[in-house]
Write an enzyme that holds these catalytic residues in place. Structure first.
Site, PDB file in Angstrom:
ATOM      1  N   GLU A 117       0.858  -1.137  -0.083  1.00 49.49           N
ATOM      2  CA  GLU A 117      -0.182   0.155  -0.137  1.00 49.49           C
ATOM      3  C   GLU A 117       0.675   1.396   0.106  1.00 49.49           C
ATOM      4  O   GLU A 117       0.521   2.359  -0.560  1.00 49.49           O
ATOM      5  CB  GLU A 117      -0.959  -0.025   1.309  1.00 49.49           C
ATOM      6  CG  GLU A 117      -2.019   1.096   1.189  1.00 49.49           C
ATOM      7  CD  GLU A 117      -2.684   1.366   2.521  1.00 49.49           C
ATOM      8  OE1 GLU A 117      -3.654   2.207   2.525  1.00 49.49           O
ATOM      9  OE2 GLU A 117      -2.419   0.417   3.554  1.00 49.49           O
ATOM     10  N   ASP A 118       1.859   1.432   0.896  1.00 45.42           N
ATOM     11  CA  ASP A 118       2.666   2.490   1.164  1.00 45.42           C
ATOM     12  C   ASP A 118       3.940   2.803   0.328  1.00 45.42           C
ATOM     13  O   ASP A 118       4.371   3.806   0.175  1.00 45.42           O
ATOM     14  CB  ASP A 118       2.981   2.575   2.511  1.00 45.42           C
ATOM     15  CG  ASP A 118       1.708   2.932   3.524  1.00 45.42           C
ATOM     16  OD1 ASP A 118       0.854   3.093   3.013  1.00 45.42           O
ATOM     17  OD2 ASP A 118       1.947   2.601   4.670  1.00 45.42           O
TER      18      ASP A 118
END
Length: 703
Positions: free
Chosen positions: A76-77
């Site tokens: 996600e990051d």
């Protein structure tokens, strides 16, 4: 010492070296991926996944869960794809990371619909691998521990969703340590002042109670030593949110809650638990009705222990007795499955199986729920497992939520038994289907092949499974009945136009369905049956594309009411029609047909409108009971209600409701609701009522 090395040392106590090295490798991969990223608190981002992995290490989780914990924010990051994780660490770890990533993207507490949709994702992820939710719980726990860096509004939002969703899930999976911490941290974030005051009061009370706790603890230890039983005796503290909830829900003062002294006794094996129980009951008198054996009948989340409350030294003493393994299971719940996995002989398979059963139940609810909001409403009911334990006639134990009824029991046994449930016996005695069940009773369900679920059941069932299946059955029943009524209405409309369904070509039907944007003819019939479309307009469109939709209905062939139309035909409460009355059918959108008397004022404006009303006839063989309201003016007398009831009963009718209004000191006006079969039966009832001395007038009430 670097933090990863401290974690590696902890893991070395229960994992082989090669698995510890894999976890170490995952850490360095995450550290590199998150390089330059900071948390809201200003710390390096990698401290968060490391803390999540440490929570799981304390629960002795397997190496793949720990690797997923370290990598759970990488996709996600940092923009690293799932494929790269698969290539580096294998499919299982990549699937876990992907599952947790999808849950991380969930935003609770925004729109109810979005929350519900996201909760469905959680159910799917848990079904594929239940470790996904364990990693997510550990992730949420560390976020809750570091809430201080966020603004107050965001703190409250995260705390609310934790208390509503994550804490109950941790409880349902039996992970008491995480559940308790979730509740305390959530409480402090939601109500900081209340938490502070209760904490100060607990601290003060603990100081005042120190001496008596030591005395009770010593007397318990001495008693066990005298019996030759090896055991650990310890005091048990109530957590803040538990105290607050009891004060609110049970309306108890703080002192009442703190007046109970709680102890936990941990022994080596199950036999010893019962020996300790006997010793405790000999030492102090047990309080009747306060003993629970969760060893013989575990809770739905796998929790096992003996609970008893004694009265000694002038105060109530709550005691929990369990084995070391049960204590581990109570704290770590389903995570204990991995803790004991190396030692297959002691692996608590039942706990893992229970969790799997619950997740399977979630998937069933998801598939049968009408929409995502209905699904989450039912799941929230099932997340609070305050259970009762009842028996089937063959002696099988069923776990149900507190307040469950025989209908909930029937659906828990099997959906078909629930759908065909007619009546029940509790401990061999016939009982109402709405009666709440108590632990220890034997429930027997009586079924009949043609029975269908009753809409009234929705008023008292408490389990999500029962609620979902009743709604499904009613939707299906309404669909079938709407199609049948729509078919009759359409054939009647075609009849009035001197045509039959067989005269309509397939091509014409298809063109009309395309025009109405429908795929099946049954959809059109259902729409007619529900009153969403007018039968004679559809009939006119079927005959010809140019046909006018304003053909008047002829009066020579009204539709016949059989009384078996079910949910799509109802009788108006304003004029209470009964067989023998002249009646009209009012097509009400979404409800189907509502039967009114032709003299009813409520349909005066639309009576001649063929799009809204249709002439009806009662079938000669119609059966059933119909309600009628009567107004009786009579001289007030002693035993008035009994006199009226006797007269109605002598005419083979039933009183449904009665109200008496004293007009003056001498006269009374009685409104009587009576169930009759037809107008002839009603006339017989009225004759019996007229025979009562003092009756001056009887009118049938119509709005």
């Amino acid at each position: 010492m670097p933090a990863i090395e401290r974690l590696a040392q902890q893991l070395a106590t229960y994992l082989p070296t090669e698995q510890v090295n894999l976890v170490r490798r995952a850490y360095y991969y995450a550290e590199q991926a998150h390089d330059g990223q900071l948390r809201s608190s200003g710390e390096h981002y990698v401290t968060h996944p490391l803390a999540v992995a440490t929570v799981l290490a304390n629960m002795h989780m397997d190496h793949q869960s720990l690797m997923a914990a370290l990598l759970h924010d990488v996709i996600e990051d940092t923009g690293i794809p799932k494929e790269a994780i698969t290539e580096q660490f294998g499919q299982s770890v990549a699937d876990l990371v992907d599952g947790v990533t999808k849950l991380t993207q969930m935003k609770f507490g925004t729109k109810a619909e979005a929350q519900a949709e996201n909760f469905q994702k959680m159910a799917m992820a848990m079904a594929r691998d239940i470790r996904v939710i364990l990693v997510k719980l550990a992730d949420r726990l560390h976020n809750m521990r570091t809430l201080g860096a966020l603004n107050p509004e965001k703190r409250r939002r995260i705390a609310k969703e934790t208390l509503e969703i994550y804490a109950p899930i941790a409880n349902r999976l039996g992970i008491n340590t995480i559940f308790t911490e979730f509740e305390n941290l959530g409480f402090k974030a939601m109500h900081p002042m209340r938490a502070e005051r209760i904490q100060a009061a607990v601290k003060k009370a603990r100081g005042n109670r120190k001496e008596i706790i030591q005395k009770i603890g010593q007397s318990l230890s001495d008693c066990l030593a005298h019996e030759g039983i090896q055991a650990d005796v310890g005091g048990r503290e109530k957590h803040l949110y538990s105290i607050y909830r009891k004060m609110r829900v049970k309306r108890k003062a703080f002192n009442e809650i703190m007046d109970v002294y709680a102890f936990r006794i941990i022994v080596d094996k199950v036999d010893t638990c019962y020996r300790v129980l006997g010793a405790m009951h000999n030492l102090y008198k047990p309080i009747p009705g306060r003993f629970k054996d969760y060893i013989a009948i575990p809770k739905a989340n796998g929790y096992q222990s003996l609970h008893t409350t004694l009265f000694g030294m002038g105060v109530p003493i709550e005691i929990q007795i369990r084995t070391t393994e049960m204590e581990e299971l109570a704290n770590n719940g389903i995570a204990a499955h991995w803790l004991y996995k190396a030692d297959e002989e002691h692996a608590p398979r039942t706990n893992h199986a229970r969790a799997r059963r619950w997740v399977k139940g979630l998937l069933e609810l998801q598939q049968s729920a009408g929409n995502s909001l209905e699904f989450i409403e039912n799941v929230k009911i099932d997340l609070f497992p305050d259970e009762v334990y009842v028996f089937t006639p063959k002696g099988r134990i069923m776990e149900l939520p507190r307040g469950a009824t025989p209908v909930d029991f029937a659906y828990a046994v099997h959906t078909d038994i629930g759908n065909k449930c007619l009546a029940c016996r509790i401990n061999r005695r016939v009982a109402p289907l709405s009666q709440p069940l108590e632990s220890g009773v034997t429930v027997e369900i009586l079924t009949a092949p043609n029975t269908r679920p009753n809409p009234a059941w929705l008023n008292f069932v408490v389990t999500g499974k029962a609620r979902t299946h009743i709604r499904n059955a009613l939707k299906s029943q309404q669909h079938d009945e709407s199609v049948a009524l729509g078919d009759r209405l359409l054939n009647k409309a075609l009849d009035d136009l001197h045509m039959q369904m067989s005269d309509v070509t397939e091509e014409r039907i298809k063109l009309l369905l395309d025009e109405y944007k429908m795929t099946e003819f049954n959809q059109l019939l259902e729409d007619i049956g529900l009153g969403n479309r007018t039968a004679h307009v559809v009939a006119a469109r079927l005959i010809s594309a140019d046909a006018s939709p304003h053909h008047p209905l002829t009066e020579d062939g009204p539709l016949t009411i059989r009384g078996t139309e079910g949910l799509v035909l109802s009788y108006a409460r304003c004029c209470t029609p009964i067989p023998g009355d002249a009646v009209l059918g009012h097509l009400s959108a979404g409800k189907g047909m509502v039967v009114h008397r032709t003299s009813c004022k409520n349909i005066a404006d639309i009576r001649s409108n063929p799009e809204k009303c249709i002439p009806l006839l009662w079938a000669k063989d119609i059966e059933g009971e119909f309600n009628v309201e009567l107004r009786i003016d009579l001289i007030h007398q002693r035993g008035l209600i009994a006199t009226l009831a006797t007269a109605v009963a002598s005419a083979d009718a039933n009183i449904e409701k009665v109200s008496v209004d004293e007009r003056d000191g001498r006269m009374s006006v009685v409104q009587l609701g009576v169930s009759v079969t037809d107008r002839v039966h009603l006339a017989r009832v009225i004759r019996r009522l007229r025979a009562i001395k003092g009756v001056s007038r009887i009118n049938r009430i119509s709005a």
